[in-house]
Enzyme design. Structure first.
Site, PDB file in Angstrom:
ATOM      1  N   HIS A  95      29.978   5.570 -94.375  1.00 37.56           N
ATOM      2  CA  HIS A  95      30.372   5.705 -95.788  1.00 37.56           C
ATOM      3  C   HIS A  95      31.859   5.480 -96.001  1.00 37.56           C
ATOM      4  O   HIS A  95      32.518   6.190 -96.761  1.00 37.56           O
ATOM      5  CB  HIS A  95      29.962   7.066 -96.334  1.00 37.56           C
ATOM      6  CG  HIS A  95      28.506   7.136 -96.679  1.00 37.56           C
ATOM      7  ND1 HIS A  95      27.898   6.245 -97.532  1.00 37.56           N
ATOM      8  CD2 HIS A  95      27.529   7.974 -96.237  1.00 37.56           C
ATOM      9  CE1 HIS A  95      26.612   6.540 -97.623  1.00 37.56           C
ATOM     10  NE2 HIS A  95      26.352   7.568 -96.842  1.00 37.56           N
ATOM     11  N   ASP A 151      28.304  10.983 -91.574  1.00 38.13           N
ATOM     12  CA  ASP A 151      26.874  10.867 -91.853  1.00 38.13           C
ATOM     13  C   ASP A 151      26.498   9.405 -92.084  1.00 38.13           C
ATOM     14  O   ASP A 151      27.343   8.574 -92.391  1.00 38.13           O
ATOM     15  CB  ASP A 151      26.486  11.697 -93.085  1.00 38.13           C
ATOM     16  CG  ASP A 151      27.251  11.282 -94.346  1.00 38.13           C
ATOM     17  OD1 ASP A 151      28.466  11.025 -94.227  1.00 38.13           O
ATOM     18  OD2 ASP A 151      26.647  11.224 -95.430  1.00 38.13           O
ATOM     19  N   GLU A 152      25.206   9.121 -91.897  1.00 39.24           N
ATOM     20  CA  GLU A 152      24.616   7.828 -92.242  1.00 39.24           C
ATOM     21  C   GLU A 152      25.473   6.654 -91.764  1.00 39.24           C
ATOM     22  O   GLU A 152      25.874   5.795 -92.556  1.00 39.24           O
ATOM     23  CB  GLU A 152      24.372   7.763 -93.756  1.00 39.24           C
ATOM     24  CG  GLU A 152      23.379   8.838 -94.207  1.00 39.24           C
ATOM     25  CD  GLU A 152      23.126   8.852 -95.707  1.00 39.24           C
ATOM     26  OE1 GLU A 152      24.038   8.458 -96.468  1.00 39.24           O
ATOM     27  OE2 GLU A 152      22.033   9.272 -96.117  1.00 39.24           O
ATOM     28  N   VAL A 153      25.706   6.604 -90.451  1.00 36.85           N
ATOM     29  CA  VAL A 153      26.491   5.521 -89.858  1.00 36.85           C
ATOM     30  C   VAL A 153      25.539   4.348 -89.611  1.00 36.85           C
ATOM     31  O   VAL A 153      25.058   4.128 -88.502  1.00 36.85           O
ATOM     32  CB  VAL A 153      27.191   5.982 -88.562  1.00 36.85           C
ATOM     33  CG1 VAL A 153      28.157   4.901 -88.064  1.00 36.85           C
ATOM     34  CG2 VAL A 153      27.960   7.281 -88.805  1.00 36.85           C
ATOM     35  N   ASP A 203      23.411  14.695 -89.538  1.00 35.13           N
ATOM     36  CA  ASP A 203      22.204  13.856 -89.475  1.00 35.13           C
ATOM     37  C   ASP A 203      22.163  12.879 -88.307  1.00 35.13           C
ATOM     38  O   ASP A 203      21.089  12.601 -87.775  1.00 35.13           O
ATOM     39  CB  ASP A 203      22.017  13.098 -90.801  1.00 35.13           C
ATOM     40  CG  ASP A 203      23.236  12.301 -91.200  1.00 35.13           C
ATOM     41  OD1 ASP A 203      23.217  11.064 -91.091  1.00 35.13           O
ATOM     42  OD2 ASP A 203      24.229  12.911 -91.639  1.00 35.13           O
TER      43      ASP A 203
END
Length: 481
Positions: A95, A151-153, A203
């Site tokens: 992000h 998060d969310e890489v 996550d």
């Protein structure tokens, strides 16, 4: 059996500033309300609203001005006066769209078409991240806690350098690639600020084994914050994850729920019940944890965008009843009659569902931004009314002003002018309500936020109505002497 209230620990509210940064005066009003609601910390995600300087000045938003250094400092001073600490959230891996979208930063992407993920092999990437952190920490005097995101890489391991690194040994994995970068960042932070506590989203670690986490080097460096924003959160799975982190040596753990910004990417009006249900599930998680695991606290997230390049979610005013209801749910273990009464009394409204609320008090000070919330609800109801949603599929339009008619300019003037009158009436109502929303919105948010909100929610409805009225007049001219 009634679920126990949320255990002792901190209650943070996430302030996501990307796309809709409140004007400083309104931000202070929000902080005052949060203090009255029992919040003791703000998790502030500045993104491009932070006044970066030097080589990072290009990160500042261009659509609206970033906060000034004085405004960032003033916000902290005011928050502390209300018993609220400020914890900055600075993304350091995934992000990072607000950084990597800029041409000078393109070379730091993991993949050319993935704007959000930093290449973990780029030393200049770590340098840029650390300069971001240095500037943020410097502008937060006395800071003792940082949130580094992570998060969310997406697409990690797909870049050429990552593929080469992974191919160099069968022992190497994408999980290790992730852990190596986060550990590097955490260690550099600790070297620069030895007493800094570091929080990160969990996550990317959910699929990792306990042994992998133990051997990662992260133990003792970071505090995972486990997030789940769904109303049907799986209690057993969530408890199991927290137990895994704890047994891996990560004993300082956080939870993260949501009070807005998690229903859909384009939601306009918040559903309080959906978010209360999420908190009821989190209460079950807390009650089911072994006595040895004590959560440090919970962050109630309020996403303004799903990511830097997506559309705006609900604005803060329409979500305040949800936020207050969720906080009371945590306090009481349920949204009881007493909890409901507390919320409606504090905000001066009759219902915690923003689309059903009516004023019980004339004092706007109880509910900062209430007038904007009311106007948005009214406009949203009109936009989603059957008259507008199905206008182009109505019998008159489909029967007497179809594409066939328009192409040949062969229409019934009597009937098409009736269509024109109906469209004009709807347009007038839309324009009046939209102008009222815009006028109130720019009191609380930058002009750019109002412009984007209008283009997202109003223009897709208004433009087709404007087009049909113009097209009808053009066709009628061909038929009437």
């Amino acid at each position: 059996m009634k679920t126990p209230p949320w255990p002792e620990g901190r209650k943070l509210v996430h302030l996501d500033l990307k796309g809709a940064p409140p004007r400083p005066e309104y931000l202070h009003e929000l902080i005052s309300l949060l203090s009255q609601l029992g919040v003791d910390g703000l998790l502030v995600e500045y993104e491009d609203t932070f006044p970066y300087e030097g080589e990072l000045k290009l990160l500042q938003a261009t659509a609206q001005p970033a906060y000034s250094r004085e405004e960032v400092l003033s916000m902290q001073v005011f928050a502390r006066s209300k018993g609220i600490d400020v914890i900055p959230l600075v993304q350091t891996f995934g992000h990072m769209e607000f950084v990597l979208k800029h041409r000078p930063m393109w070379g730091l992407r993991e993949l050319p078409h993935c704007v959000g993920t930093l290449n973990p092999h780029a030393e200049d990437g770590v340098r840029v991240v650390m300069e971001m952190l240095r500037q943020v920490v410097e502008l937060h005097p006395g800071l003792n806690t940082l949130h580094i995101g992570a998060d969310e890489v997406y697409m990690l391991g797909e870049g050429e350098q990552s593929k080469q690194w992974l191919a160099a040994s069968p022992e190497r994995t994408v999980q290790q690639l992730f852990l190596n970068h986060v550990t590097k960042i955490a260690k550099v932070i600790k070297e620069a600020w030895p007493d800094m506590s570091i929080i990160m989203w969990d996550d990317m670690m959910r699929s990792m084994s306990q042994d992998t986490l133990k051997a990662s080097g992260l133990v003792g460096l970071v505090q995972p914050m486990l997030w789940d924003y769904t109303p049907d959160l799986d209690v057993a799975t969530t408890v199991s994850l927290l137990e895994k982190y704890y047994c891996a040596g990560m004993s300082e753990l956080w939870a993260a729920s949501a009070f807005k910004g998690s229903t859909s990417v384009y939601t306009c009006v918040t559903s309080t019940q959906r978010h209360v249900d999420n908190h009821l599930q989190w209460l079950q998680v807390a009650a089911a944890l072994p006595a040895s695991i004590k959560l440090k606290g919970i962050t109630l997230t309020g996403w303004q965008r799903y990511d830097h390049l997506s559309v705006l979610c609900e604005l803060m005013p329409v979500a305040l009843p949800s936020l207050a209801a969720c906080l009371q749910t945590l306090l009481h273990g349920e949204l009881s009659a007493e909890a409901l009464s507390t919320v409606t009394d504090k905000l001066g409204i009759s219902s915690v569902e923003v689309d059903l609320m009516e004023r019980r008090s004339a004092a706007d000070s109880l509910f900062p931004g209430r007038r904007l919330a009311e106007l948005i609800v009214e406009l949203d109801a009109l936009i989603n009314s059957e008259d507008i949603r199905f206008f182009h599929n109505s019998m008159l339009v489909r029967g007497w002003f179809s594409p066939y008619h328009q192409q040949r300019k062969m229409v019934s003037p009597l009937i098409t002018m009736e269509i024109h009158n109906q469209a004009s009436t709807l347009l007038t109502a839309l324009q009046q309500k939209a102008e009222a929303v815009r006028e109130e919105m720019v009191r609380l948010y930058p002009e750019s936020t109002a412009q984007e909100w209008m283009e997202e929610h109003v223009s897709p409805v208004m433009v087709p109505l404007q087009n049909i009225t113009e097209d009808i007049l053009t066709c009628v001219k061909e038929m009437v002497p």
